[in-house]
Design a protein around this motif. Sequence first.
Motif, PDB file in Angstrom:
ATOM      1  N   CYS A   6       0.807  -1.226   0.000  1.00  0.00           N
ATOM      2  CA  CYS A   6       0.000   0.000   0.000  1.00  0.00           C
ATOM      3  C   CYS A   6       0.839   1.274   0.000  1.00  0.00           C
ATOM      4  O   CYS A   6       0.776   2.076  -0.914  1.00  0.00           O
ATOM      5  N   GLY A   7       1.627   1.482   1.043  1.00  0.00           N
ATOM      6  CA  GLY A   7       2.413   2.707   1.140  1.00  0.00           C
ATOM      7  C   GLY A   7       1.552   3.925   1.425  1.00  0.00           C
ATOM      8  O   GLY A   7       0.469   3.829   2.003  1.00  0.00           O
ATOM      9  N   LEU A   8       2.024   5.080   0.965  1.00  0.00           N
ATOM     10  CA  LEU A   8       1.310   6.333   1.197  1.00  0.00           C
ATOM     11  C   LEU A   8       0.090   6.395   0.283  1.00  0.00           C
ATOM     12  O   LEU A   8       0.200   6.241  -0.928  1.00  0.00           O
ATOM     13  N   LEU A   9      -1.068   6.622   0.878  1.00  0.00           N
ATOM     14  CA  LEU A   9      -2.310   6.677   0.100  1.00  0.00           C
ATOM     15  C   LEU A   9      -2.339   7.939  -0.759  1.00  0.00           C
ATOM     16  O   LEU A   9      -1.859   8.997  -0.326  1.00  0.00           O
ATOM     17  N   PRO A  10      -2.899   7.858  -1.969  1.00  0.00           N
ATOM     18  CA  PRO A  10      -2.818   8.987  -2.916  1.00  0.00           C
ATOM     19  C   PRO A  10      -3.416  10.287  -2.402  1.00  0.00           C
ATOM     20  O   PRO A  10      -2.871  11.366  -2.642  1.00  0.00           O
ATOM     21  N   TYR A  11      -4.523  10.200  -1.677  1.00  0.00           N
ATOM     22  CA  TYR A  11      -5.155  11.437  -1.214  1.00  0.00           C
ATOM     23  C   TYR A  11      -4.352  12.119  -0.100  1.00  0.00           C
ATOM     24  O   TYR A  11      -4.476  13.329   0.103  1.00  0.00           O
ATOM     25  N   ILE A  36      -0.610   0.511   7.326  1.00  0.00           N
ATOM     26  CA  ILE A  36      -1.241   1.564   6.515  1.00  0.00           C
ATOM     27  C   ILE A  36      -1.620   2.746   7.404  1.00  0.00           C
ATOM     28  O   ILE A  36      -1.365   3.910   7.066  1.00  0.00           O
ATOM     29  N   LYS A  37      -2.207   2.453   8.543  1.00  0.00           N
ATOM     30  CA  LYS A  37      -2.583   3.531   9.464  1.00  0.00           C
ATOM     31  C   LYS A  37      -1.342   4.235  10.008  1.00  0.00           C
ATOM     32  O   LYS A  37      -1.291   5.466  10.063  1.00  0.00           O
ATOM     33  N   MET A  38      -0.353   3.458  10.394  1.00  0.00           N
ATOM     34  CA  MET A  38       0.867   4.018  10.967  1.00  0.00           C
ATOM     35  C   MET A  38       1.558   4.966   9.988  1.00  0.00           C
ATOM     36  O   MET A  38       1.901   6.106  10.333  1.00  0.00           O
ATOM     37  N   GLU A  39       1.754   4.521   8.762  1.00  0.00           N
ATOM     38  CA  GLU A  39       2.486   5.327   7.785  1.00  0.00           C
ATOM     39  C   GLU A  39       1.708   6.573   7.371  1.00  0.00           C
ATOM     40  O   GLU A  39       2.269   7.673   7.270  1.00  0.00           O
ATOM     41  N   ASN A  40       0.420   6.416   7.135  1.00  0.00           N
ATOM     42  CA  ASN A  40      -0.363   7.550   6.637  1.00  0.00           C
ATOM     43  C   ASN A  40      -0.697   8.564   7.723  1.00  0.00           C
ATOM     44  O   ASN A  40      -0.666   9.773   7.472  1.00  0.00           O
ATOM     45  N   PHE A  41      -0.979   8.104   8.925  1.00  0.00           N
ATOM     46  CA  PHE A  41      -1.218   9.054  10.007  1.00  0.00           C
ATOM     47  C   PHE A  41       0.084   9.740  10.425  1.00  0.00           C
ATOM     48  O   PHE A  41       0.078  10.899  10.844  1.00  0.00           O
ATOM     49  N   HIS A  42       1.192   9.041  10.300  1.00  0.00           N
ATOM     50  CA  HIS A  42       2.490   9.664  10.577  1.00  0.00           C
ATOM     51  C   HIS A  42       2.745  10.799   9.589  1.00  0.00           C
ATOM     52  O   HIS A  42       3.162  11.902   9.965  1.00  0.00           O
ATOM     53  N   HIS A  43       2.487  10.535   8.315  1.00  0.00           N
ATOM     54  CA  HIS A  43       2.698  11.549   7.279  1.00  0.00           C
ATOM     55  C   HIS A  43       1.760  12.736   7.497  1.00  0.00           C
ATOM     56  O   HIS A  43       2.173  13.902   7.380  1.00  0.00           O
ATOM     57  N   LEU A  44       0.523  12.428   7.827  1.00  0.00           N
ATOM     58  CA  LEU A  44      -0.467  13.484   8.046  1.00  0.00           C
ATOM     59  C   LEU A  44      -0.093  14.325   9.264  1.00  0.00           C
ATOM     60  O   LEU A  44      -0.194  15.562   9.238  1.00  0.00           O
ATOM     61  N   TYR A  45       0.342  13.674  10.313  1.00  0.00           N
ATOM     62  CA  TYR A  45       0.759  14.396  11.525  1.00  0.00           C
ATOM     63  C   TYR A  45       1.936  15.330  11.223  1.00  0.00           C
ATOM     64  O   TYR A  45       1.942  16.498  11.642  1.00  0.00           O
ATOM     65  N   ALA A  46       2.914  14.825  10.483  1.00  0.00           N
ATOM     66  CA  ALA A  46       4.081  15.642  10.139  1.00  0.00           C
ATOM     67  C   ALA A  46       3.666  16.852   9.302  1.00  0.00           C
ATOM     68  O   ALA A  46       4.158  17.968   9.509  1.00  0.00           O
TER      69      ALA A  46
END
Length: 283
Positions: free
Chosen positions: A58-63, A117-127
């Motif tokens: 999955c990685g970083l989700l497009p949206y 998926i949650k860890m990576e995307n919420f981490h990116h969003l938080y940053a």
Amino acid sequence: MYVLVRLSQHVMSAQDTGSFLSMSFASALVQVKRNFDRFMQAQLKSIEDTKVNRKSKCGLLPYVANFEDFAKTAEAIFKNTDRRTDLDKWYTKLVGAIFEAILRNAAEHHRTPQEVIKMENFHHLYALLSELKVGVLDGLRKDAKQKYSDALKIYVTQYFGRPLEKLNLFFEGVQAKVAQGVKESEISYQMAYSKQELRKVIREYPAREVKRGLDNLYRKVEKHLCEEENLLQVVWRAMQEEFIQQYKYIEELIQRCYPGSMIVLDFSIQNILEFFSEIALSH
């Protein structure tokens, strides 16, 4: 977005509001605002309608990536303008939709563990939200951090497990006996929990086998995580801390229940630190 801001500035600064030109600008502003809202509604719908490829990592989700580009552009345009409230209103809707979509897409994915998926995307969003410093999003920023932390903890618990499982089971049995009234100092007189039985279980965990198991675990984690977020070492450190906690738990029970027996594991905490470091450096 730029037209909305510039036209608003012109209309707000106009002195002759009754002139044909001013009225034309005001009418155009209404239309531009409608177009802006339609554009933002389309952004919102694209988040809600996103489907992920379930067969690849999955990685970083497009949206999430798209929102970063949008937000940085929007901040450059709307900063310190009278239309800031319009952007802030849509920010909360978009980020709220992103939260829901991350959770939904994580649950739907077949190949990547949902906690990753949650860890990576919420981490990116938080940053990103920390970088933007948008007041109306501060609560969501904190929520993103919490969701990232929770996902990290659950992932470590699920995939690290208990590498010294038989020792853990052995001491669960010991604690059950203690709960039944057997003194800790007399546990070794129980046949199933004698010093000989403990040594037998410990022999199943020579240092080289423990390190081999950790190396296999590292490879598995490496396959789960994406390179963009660079969280591999964060996860690995969390797993190291989890292992040390489990080690200390077992070591403490040995000292309490088998005092003076000179029974020790085949490796120390220093060895654990070396294992984790060497494995990380070798990949």
